[in-house]
Design a protein around this motif. Structure first.
Motif, PDB file in Angstrom:
ATOM      1  N   GLU A 149       0.875  -1.530  -0.116  1.00  0.00           N
ATOM      2  CA  GLU A 149      -0.002   0.057   0.317  1.00  0.00           C
ATOM      3  C   GLU A 149       0.879   1.337   0.046  1.00  0.00           C
ATOM      4  O   GLU A 149       0.603   1.911  -0.440  1.00  0.00           O
ATOM      5  CB  GLU A 149      -1.016   0.591   1.167  1.00  0.00           C
ATOM      6  CG  GLU A 149      -1.816   1.393   0.934  1.00  0.00           C
ATOM      7  CD  GLU A 149      -2.388   0.903   2.047  1.00  0.00           C
ATOM      8  OE1 GLU A 149      -2.324   2.410   3.267  1.00  0.00           O
ATOM      9  OE2 GLU A 149      -2.461   0.381   3.234  1.00  0.00           O
ATOM     10  N   ALA A 150       1.769   1.392   0.755  1.00  0.00           N
ATOM     11  CA  ALA A 150       2.626   2.080   0.803  1.00  0.00           C
ATOM     12  C   ALA A 150       4.000   2.639  -0.403  1.00  0.00           C
ATOM     13  O   ALA A 150       3.618   3.521  -0.374  1.00  0.00           O
ATOM     14  CB  ALA A 150       3.896   2.120   1.991  1.00  0.00           C
ATOM     15  N   TYR A 151       3.543   1.480  -1.581  1.00  0.00           N
ATOM     16  CA  TYR A 151       4.399   2.080  -2.488  1.00  0.00           C
ATOM     17  C   TYR A 151       3.439   1.767  -3.355  1.00  0.00           C
ATOM     18  O   TYR A 151       3.515   2.884  -4.353  1.00  0.00           O
ATOM     19  CB  TYR A 151       5.088   0.329  -3.342  1.00  0.00           C
ATOM     20  CG  TYR A 151       4.999   0.684  -4.472  1.00  0.00           C
ATOM     21  CD1 TYR A 151       7.095   0.981  -4.996  1.00  0.00           C
ATOM     22  CD2 TYR A 151       4.778  -0.204  -5.144  1.00  0.00           C
ATOM     23  CE1 TYR A 151       6.712   1.268  -5.931  1.00  0.00           C
ATOM     24  CE2 TYR A 151       4.865   0.452  -7.402  1.00  0.00           C
ATOM     25  CZ  TYR A 151       6.160   0.553  -7.115  1.00  0.00           C
ATOM     26  OH  TYR A 151       6.437   1.516  -8.636  1.00  0.00           O
ATOM     27  N   TRP A 152       2.442   1.368  -3.593  1.00  0.00           N
ATOM     28  CA  TRP A 152       1.212   2.071  -5.079  1.00  0.00           C
ATOM     29  C   TRP A 152       0.413   3.437  -5.132  1.00  0.00           C
ATOM     30  O   TRP A 152      -0.158   3.485  -5.706  1.00  0.00           O
ATOM     31  CB  TRP A 152       0.025   0.650  -4.175  1.00  0.00           C
ATOM     32  CG  TRP A 152       1.114  -0.458  -5.833  1.00  0.00           C
ATOM     33  CD1 TRP A 152       1.560  -1.640  -5.111  1.00  0.00           C
ATOM     34  CD2 TRP A 152       1.361  -0.624  -7.124  1.00  0.00           C
ATOM     35  NE1 TRP A 152       1.994  -2.393  -6.206  1.00  0.00           N
ATOM     36  CE2 TRP A 152       2.131  -1.966  -7.034  1.00  0.00           C
ATOM     37  CE3 TRP A 152       0.993   0.549  -7.455  1.00  0.00           C
ATOM     38  CZ2 TRP A 152       1.891  -2.431  -8.153  1.00  0.00           C
ATOM     39  CZ3 TRP A 152       0.829  -0.262  -9.458  1.00  0.00           C
ATOM     40  CH2 TRP A 152       2.442  -1.555  -9.744  1.00  0.00           C
ATOM     41  N   VAL A 153      -0.097   3.622  -3.037  1.00  0.00           N
ATOM     42  CA  VAL A 153      -1.000   4.322  -3.270  1.00  0.00           C
ATOM     43  C   VAL A 153      -0.094   5.947  -3.945  1.00  0.00           C
ATOM     44  O   VAL A 153      -1.271   6.412  -4.868  1.00  0.00           O
ATOM     45  CB  VAL A 153      -1.121   5.201  -1.776  1.00  0.00           C
ATOM     46  CG1 VAL A 153      -1.679   5.967  -1.501  1.00  0.00           C
ATOM     47  CG2 VAL A 153      -1.994   3.611  -1.180  1.00  0.00           C
ATOM     48  N   PRO A 154       0.878   6.392  -4.012  1.00  0.00           N
ATOM     49  CA  PRO A 154       1.561   7.814  -4.109  1.00  0.00           C
ATOM     50  C   PRO A 154       1.776   7.519  -5.744  1.00  0.00           C
ATOM     51  O   PRO A 154       1.019   8.310  -5.629  1.00  0.00           O
ATOM     52  CB  PRO A 154       3.193   7.223  -3.144  1.00  0.00           C
ATOM     53  CG  PRO A 154       2.775   6.388  -2.332  1.00  0.00           C
ATOM     54  CD  PRO A 154       2.065   5.511  -2.490  1.00  0.00           C
ATOM     55  N   HIS A 155       2.009   6.555  -6.378  1.00  0.00           N
ATOM     56  CA  HIS A 155       2.455   5.893  -7.357  1.00  0.00           C
ATOM     57  C   HIS A 155       0.738   6.148  -7.944  1.00  0.00           C
ATOM     58  O   HIS A 155       0.574   7.067  -9.416  1.00  0.00           O
ATOM     59  CB  HIS A 155       2.375   4.473  -7.346  1.00  0.00           C
ATOM     60  CG  HIS A 155       2.735   4.272  -9.235  1.00  0.00           C
ATOM     61  ND1 HIS A 155       3.755   4.362  -9.469  1.00  0.00           N
ATOM     62  CD2 HIS A 155       1.834   3.166 -10.206  1.00  0.00           C
ATOM     63  CE1 HIS A 155       4.179   4.111 -10.764  1.00  0.00           C
ATOM     64  NE2 HIS A 155       2.952   3.004 -11.139  1.00  0.00           N
ATOM     65  N   MET A 156      -0.384   5.650  -7.816  1.00  0.00           N
ATOM     66  CA  MET A 156      -1.411   5.730  -8.610  1.00  0.00           C
ATOM     67  C   MET A 156      -1.974   7.115  -8.506  1.00  0.00           C
ATOM     68  O   MET A 156      -2.872   7.771  -9.550  1.00  0.00           O
ATOM     69  CB  MET A 156      -2.783   5.102  -7.643  1.00  0.00           C
ATOM     70  CG  MET A 156      -2.072   2.671  -7.342  1.00  0.00           C
ATOM     71  SD  MET A 156      -2.853   2.323  -9.775  1.00  0.00           S
ATOM     72  CE  MET A 156      -4.261   2.854  -9.694  1.00  0.00           C
ATOM     73  N   ALA A 157      -2.047   7.141  -6.953  1.00  0.00           N
ATOM     74  CA  ALA A 157      -2.336   9.086  -6.428  1.00  0.00           C
ATOM     75  C   ALA A 157      -1.646   9.840  -7.986  1.00  0.00           C
ATOM     76  O   ALA A 157      -2.296  11.087  -8.104  1.00  0.00           O
ATOM     77  CB  ALA A 157      -2.141   9.772  -5.076  1.00  0.00           C
ATOM     78  N   ALA A 158      -0.512   9.804  -8.481  1.00  0.00           N
ATOM     79  CA  ALA A 158       0.024  10.862  -9.178  1.00  0.00           C
ATOM     80  C   ALA A 158      -0.180  10.700 -10.260  1.00  0.00           C
ATOM     81  O   ALA A 158      -0.642  11.309 -11.002  1.00  0.00           O
ATOM     82  CB  ALA A 158       2.125  10.345  -9.099  1.00  0.00           C
ATOM     83  N   LYS A 159      -1.084   9.557 -10.622  1.00  0.00           N
ATOM     84  CA  LYS A 159      -1.232   9.388 -12.080  1.00  0.00           C
ATOM     85  C   LYS A 159      -2.588   9.816 -11.977  1.00  0.00           C
ATOM     86  O   LYS A 159      -3.158  10.053 -13.230  1.00  0.00           O
ATOM     87  CB  LYS A 159      -1.928   7.686 -12.360  1.00  0.00           C
ATOM     88  CG  LYS A 159      -0.313   6.952 -12.588  1.00  0.00           C
ATOM     89  CD  LYS A 159      -0.374   5.946 -13.254  1.00  0.00           C
ATOM     90  CE  LYS A 159       1.293   4.568 -13.986  1.00  0.00           C
ATOM     91  NZ  LYS A 159       1.295   3.660 -14.728  1.00  0.00           N
ATOM     92  N   LEU A 160      -2.865   9.758 -10.974  1.00  0.00           N
ATOM     93  CA  LEU A 160      -4.676  10.452 -10.590  1.00  0.00           C
ATOM     94  C   LEU A 160      -4.767  11.725 -11.336  1.00  0.00           C
ATOM     95  O   LEU A 160      -5.364  12.500 -12.083  1.00  0.00           O
ATOM     96  CB  LEU A 160      -5.558   9.912  -9.749  1.00  0.00           C
ATOM     97  CG  LEU A 160      -6.774  10.359  -9.147  1.00  0.00           C
ATOM     98  CD1 LEU A 160      -7.443   9.549 -10.771  1.00  0.00           C
ATOM     99  CD2 LEU A 160      -7.054  10.057  -8.241  1.00  0.00           C
ATOM    100  N   GLU A 161      -3.198  12.675 -10.347  1.00  0.00           N
ATOM    101  CA  GLU A 161      -3.196  13.742 -10.646  1.00  0.00           C
ATOM    102  C   GLU A 161      -2.649  14.131 -11.837  1.00  0.00           C
ATOM    103  O   GLU A 161      -3.352  15.031 -12.295  1.00  0.00           O
ATOM    104  CB  GLU A 161      -2.153  14.583 -10.127  1.00  0.00           C
ATOM    105  CG  GLU A 161      -2.826  14.362  -8.223  1.00  0.00           C
ATOM    106  CD  GLU A 161      -2.107  14.941  -7.066  1.00  0.00           C
ATOM    107  OE1 GLU A 161      -2.086  16.441  -6.910  1.00  0.00           O
ATOM    108  OE2 GLU A 161      -0.631  14.248  -6.630  1.00  0.00           O
TER     109      GLU A 161
END
Length: 203
Positions: free
Chosen positions: A50-62
């Motif tokens: 989760e610690a890896y994927w959440v910022p990764h997915m959030a960056a794509k969302l932004e």
């Protein structure tokens, strides 16, 4: 299980909701829900992942939001979506479809939109938020037409005949459904879940 606030934040400082659900066995998805960034993950996802994927997915969302900014104005709130629906009804349906409420929902994964004519309510899947505005308008118009005709009769389709991108929007949604069936992208079956009653309950 359920929603929690991630320790990670968007570049703007806004919070990110992590949604764990047993229904999601594999894969993650990121979407906006009433202006809030949501990352949906499998219930069994480890905290390390989760610690890896959440910022990764959030960056794509932004990045996606930035890319779309200036190209179209997506109604982020339910109130804005209702206002857009009223304008579409006036422009294409002679203001004969008068919705009581039109709102975004995130529990419709097998259809783009649904309507309950008896109550005058319309739900639009959050999956549509990242689609072109002319596709969103078609989905909304489709459900507005169900407030006039609760089925897919000839009279129903005649209500939509004046929309200039009718066939293009239908083709776009068919393509998204095709991709979803093969785990490429998008979602499920399509408009109204194939139900000609037009009186759908949320699933």
């Amino acid at each position: 299980m359920g929603d929690s606030i991630s320790r990670h934040r968007l570049s703007s400082g806004e919070t990110i909701v992590v949604r764990r659900t047993a229904r999601r066995k594999t894969g993650l998805s990121a979407f906006w829900e009433n202006g809030q960034a949501v990352i949906a993950v499998p219930a069994r996802l480890s905290l390390e992942d989760e610690a890896y994927w959440v910022p990764h997915m959030a960056a794509k969302l932004e990045q996606n939001r930035s890319r779309l900014a200036g190209k179209r104005r997506v109604p982020a709130s339910d109130a804005a979506l209702l206002q857009r629906s009223v304008s579409l009804s006036k422009k294409y349906l002679g203001a004969r479809a008068v919705p009581e409420s039109v709102r975004w929902v995130n529990n419709q994964n097998t259809r783009w939109g649904s309507a309950t004519p008896a109550l005058g309510t319309i739900r639009i899947s959050h999956h549509v938020q990242d689609m072109p505005d002319w596709v969103l308008d078609y989905v909304v118009l489709h459900e507005l037409a169900h407030l006039i005709h609760p089925n897919h009769s000839a009279a129903f389709w005649s209500e939509l005949a004046g929309y200039p991108k009718l066939e293009a929007a239908q083709a776009f949604l068919q393509g998204a459904s095709f991709a979803s069936a093969r785990n490429i992208a998008g979602m499920g079956a399509g408009m109204d879940d194939g139900n000609d009653g037009g009186n759908d309950d949320e699933k």
